[in-house]
Design an enzyme around this catalytic site. Structure first.
Site, short mmCIF file in Angstrom:
data_model
loop_
_atom_site.label_atom_id
_atom_site.label_comp_id
_atom_site.label_asym_id
_atom_site.label_seq_id
_atom_site.Cartn_x
_atom_site.Cartn_y
_atom_site.Cartn_z
N CYS A 1 0.88 -1.18 0.00
CA CYS A 1 0.00 0.00 0.00
C CYS A 1 0.91 1.23 0.00
CB CYS A 1 -0.98 -0.02 1.16
SG CYS A 1 -0.26 0.21 2.80
N ARG B 1 -3.52 -0.67 5.33
CA ARG B 1 -4.00 -1.76 4.48
C ARG B 1 -3.04 -2.93 4.35
NH1 ARG B 1 -5.48 2.11 -0.43
NH2 ARG B 1 -3.73 3.21 0.54
N ASP C 1 -8.47 3.38 0.87
CA ASP C 1 -7.65 3.79 2.00
C ASP C 1 -8.55 4.22 3.17
OD1 ASP C 1 -5.70 4.68 3.72
OD2 ASP C 1 -4.83 6.12 2.30
#
Length: 148
Positions: A7, A13, A116
């Site tokens: 990420c 994440r 996100d």
């Protein structure tokens, strides 16, 4: 085999994806797969976000000791790189043009990116984790089929 979850900063994440993937492989008794995570714009040594830790607690997985890493710190030729968004995939391909890199959801046969959750509250982290959970379990199921 090495799988690298990617990420942006490696604090939300990709750390969740790392522990969820590791758990999915463990549940299926798939061995010989190393799972790591990194960020395309990560600094070394940042902890996972509190909301990511709390969300993974709900899955009985621990992110308390996670420290962020840039992709170069975990990169290994031949790794399978699974990215949360198209921008991450493009960044990986710029850094490592020959990388075996894919979108996580696409690789799992599912639509979309992993949004996100940063600064959007715990509900956003839970939605993110649920999407990642679906993807990593689909991938682990496919790996089981390939091995049998």
């Amino acid at each position: 085999m090495k799988i690298i979850m990617v990420c942006t900063a490696n604090t939300c994440r990709s750390p969740m994806a790392e522990v969820l993937m590791r758990d999915a492989l463990f549940e299926r008794k798939i061995q010989g797969v190393e799972v790591a995570s990194a960020g395309v714009s990560a600094y070394s040594g940042s902890p996972a976000m509190y909301e990511a830790i709390e969300t993974m607690d709900e899955y009985h997985l621990d992110l308390r000791y996670h420290v962020s890493k840039p992709l170069g710190a975990v990169w290994q030729e031949g790794s399978l790189v699974l990215c949360m968004t198209r921008s991450h995939l493009m960044a990986v391909k710029m850094m490592y043009p020959k990388a075996d890199a894919h979108l996580l959801m696409e690789y799992a046969g599912l639509p979309g990116d992993i949004a996100d959750p940063f600064s959007l509250g715990i509900a956003s982290y839970r939605r993110c984790a649920a999407d990642i959970w679906r993807a990593v379990n689909a991938i682990a199921d496919n790996m089981m089929k390939q091995r049998s």
